[in-house]
Design a protein around this motif. Structure first.
Motif, mmCIF file in Angstrom:
data_model
loop_
_atom_site.group_PDB
_atom_site.id
_atom_site.type_symbol
_atom_site.label_atom_id
_atom_site.label_comp_id
_atom_site.label_asym_id
_atom_site.label_seq_id
_atom_site.Cartn_x
_atom_site.Cartn_y
_atom_site.Cartn_z
ATOM 1 N N UNK A 259 -8.345 21.220 -16.752
ATOM 2 C CA UNK A 259 -8.774 19.825 -16.796
ATOM 3 C C UNK A 259 -7.935 18.976 -17.746
ATOM 4 N N UNK A 260 -7.623 19.526 -18.930
ATOM 5 C CA UNK A 260 -6.974 18.742 -19.973
ATOM 6 C C UNK A 260 -5.778 19.479 -20.562
ATOM 7 N N UNK A 261 -4.775 18.693 -20.950
ATOM 8 C CA UNK A 261 -3.613 19.234 -21.647
ATOM 9 C C UNK A 261 -3.773 18.949 -23.131
ATOM 10 N N UNK A 262 -3.603 19.973 -23.943
ATOM 11 C CA UNK A 262 -3.711 19.849 -25.391
ATOM 12 C C UNK A 262 -2.421 20.329 -26.046
ATOM 13 N N UNK A 263 -2.094 19.699 -27.169
ATOM 14 C CA UNK A 263 -0.952 20.116 -27.978
ATOM 15 C C UNK A 263 -1.451 20.258 -29.401
ATOM 16 N N UNK A 264 -1.104 21.357 -30.046
ATOM 17 C CA UNK A 264 -1.440 21.542 -31.453
ATOM 18 C C UNK A 264 -0.298 22.273 -32.133
ATOM 19 N N UNK A 265 -0.348 22.321 -33.447
ATOM 20 C CA UNK A 265 0.669 23.080 -34.174
ATOM 21 C C UNK A 265 0.080 23.625 -35.460
ATOM 22 N N UNK A 266 0.781 24.633 -36.003
ATOM 23 C CA UNK A 266 0.425 25.192 -37.298
ATOM 24 C C UNK A 266 1.635 25.913 -37.866
ATOM 25 N N UNK A 267 1.617 26.139 -39.168
ATOM 26 C CA UNK A 267 2.640 26.953 -39.816
ATOM 27 C C UNK A 267 2.459 28.388 -39.370
ATOM 28 N N UNK A 268 3.540 29.129 -39.325
ATOM 29 C CA UNK A 268 3.464 30.572 -39.109
ATOM 30 C C UNK A 268 3.383 31.216 -40.488
ATOM 31 N N UNK A 269 2.296 31.925 -40.744
ATOM 32 C CA UNK A 269 2.055 32.541 -42.050
ATOM 33 C C UNK A 269 1.748 34.018 -41.875
ATOM 34 N N UNK A 270 2.192 34.777 -42.822
ATOM 35 C CA UNK A 270 1.889 36.202 -42.815
ATOM 36 C C UNK A 270 0.384 36.384 -43.020
ATOM 37 N N UNK A 271 -0.204 37.286 -42.274
ATOM 38 C CA UNK A 271 -1.627 37.648 -42.383
ATOM 39 C C UNK A 271 -2.590 36.535 -41.983
ATOM 40 N N UNK A 272 -2.112 35.524 -41.284
ATOM 41 C CA UNK A 272 -2.992 34.498 -40.729
ATOM 42 C C UNK A 272 -2.635 34.353 -39.248
ATOM 43 N N UNK A 273 -3.602 34.651 -38.392
ATOM 44 C CA UNK A 273 -3.350 34.640 -36.949
ATOM 45 C C UNK A 273 -4.274 33.638 -36.285
ATOM 46 N N UNK A 274 -3.691 32.743 -35.522
ATOM 47 C CA UNK A 274 -4.493 31.786 -34.755
ATOM 48 C C UNK A 274 -4.510 32.167 -33.274
ATOM 49 N N UNK A 275 -3.405 32.670 -32.781
ATOM 50 C CA UNK A 275 -3.253 32.975 -31.369
ATOM 51 C C UNK A 275 -2.806 34.426 -31.222
ATOM 52 N N UNK A 276 -3.450 35.149 -30.321
ATOM 53 C CA UNK A 276 -3.070 36.538 -30.063
ATOM 54 C C UNK A 276 -1.620 36.591 -29.583
ATOM 55 N N UNK A 277 -0.871 37.596 -30.005
ATOM 56 C CA UNK A 277 0.520 37.748 -29.565
ATOM 57 C C UNK A 277 0.623 37.946 -28.053
ATOM 58 N N UNK A 278 -0.383 38.581 -27.462
ATOM 59 C CA UNK A 278 -0.400 38.784 -26.012
ATOM 60 C C UNK A 278 -1.017 37.538 -25.374
ATOM 61 N N UNK A 279 -0.173 36.614 -24.961
ATOM 62 C CA UNK A 279 -0.659 35.349 -24.401
ATOM 63 C C UNK A 279 -1.468 35.542 -23.123
ATOM 64 N N UNK A 280 -1.293 36.667 -22.457
ATOM 65 C CA UNK A 280 -2.049 36.917 -21.232
ATOM 66 C C UNK A 280 -3.500 37.292 -21.501
ATOM 67 N N UNK A 281 -3.860 37.443 -22.762
ATOM 68 C CA UNK A 281 -5.273 37.623 -23.119
ATOM 69 C C UNK A 281 -6.070 36.350 -22.820
ATOM 70 N N UNK A 282 -5.379 35.227 -22.725
ATOM 71 C CA UNK A 282 -6.015 33.939 -22.465
ATOM 72 C C UNK A 282 -5.999 33.689 -20.964
ATOM 73 N N UNK A 283 -7.051 34.132 -20.319
ATOM 74 C CA UNK A 283 -7.130 34.104 -18.859
ATOM 75 C C UNK A 283 -7.487 32.725 -18.308
ATOM 76 N N UNK A 284 -8.151 31.903 -19.107
ATOM 77 C CA UNK A 284 -8.644 30.620 -18.610
ATOM 78 C C UNK A 284 -7.722 29.453 -18.918
ATOM 79 N N UNK A 285 -6.616 29.720 -19.614
ATOM 80 C CA UNK A 285 -5.700 28.653 -19.983
ATOM 81 C C UNK A 285 -4.272 29.009 -19.610
ATOM 82 N N UNK A 286 -3.496 27.974 -19.356
ATOM 83 C CA UNK A 286 -2.053 28.121 -19.212
ATOM 84 C C UNK A 286 -1.466 27.771 -20.574
ATOM 85 N N UNK A 287 -0.601 28.639 -21.108
ATOM 86 C CA UNK A 287 -0.070 28.458 -22.465
ATOM 87 C C UNK A 287 1.445 28.471 -22.501
ATOM 88 N N UNK A 288 1.990 27.524 -23.270
ATOM 89 C CA UNK A 288 3.399 27.502 -23.627
ATOM 90 C C UNK A 288 3.433 27.476 -25.154
#
Length: 160
Positions: free
Chosen positions: A117-146
């Motif tokens: 339905x909607x396109x979203x854009x966000x950003x964050x710093x890449x930090x050691x020991x802080x994870x926002x998004x799983x490395x396996x992008x295919x874990x996100x079945x309901x979204x298209x991710x770039x």
């Protein structure tokens, strides 16, 4: 710069190329001039900065940045450019954002997502020991991710 996609993105947006063929759009209002501010070692778009309201519910600095910096691209486009039609403009904005963030000489991740339905854009710093998004992008079945990662590379990893 490292760019990754999940399978949903590859299926839905295979024709989109980050280096060419993106439509031009003259964003106005808050998106026209990208300004980044730093608060408590977190980086925010100036118009979305929480003003020192670091949320402990969001777990860490990375979660705070990704949550507060989320832009619903559809909200900034002309009427009639909605849903899947907004994705190329989300990519265009992500590239403009990357250009600004690169000037900070730090490592960042920009995420462009489309949930059907909607396109979203966000950003964050890449930090050691802080994870926002799983490395396996295919874990996100309901979204298209770039996902666009950039910054100084040491060895085979992006470094802080």
């Amino acid at each position: 710069m490292k760019i990754r996609y999940n399978d949903n993105w590859k299926t839905s947006f295979a024709e989109l190329n980050l280096n060419k063929d993106l439509p031009s759009y003259d964003f106005d209002g808050d998106l026209k001039e990208i300004k980044i501010v730093e608060e408590d070692a977190c980086f925010y778009l100036s118009f979305l900065a929480p003003g020192g309201l670091f949320s402990k519910e969001l777990k860490d600095r990375t979660g705070n940045e990704a949550s507060y910096n989320r832009i619903h691209i559809d909200d900034y486009l002309d009427e009639g450019i909605v849903g899947i039609d907004s994705v190329p403009f989300g990519l265009q904005y992500a590239l403009c954002l990357a250009s600004t963030l690169k000037e900070l000489k730090l490592t960042f991740r920009i995420i462009v997502s489309f949930d059907g339905d909607f396109c979203n854009v966000t950003f964050h710093r890449l930090r050691e020991n802080e994870v926002y998004l799983d490395d396996d992008l295919n874990e996100y079945k309901l979204e298209s991710l770039c996902v666009i990662d950039f910054g100084e590379v040491v060895g085979n990893r992006l470094s802080d």
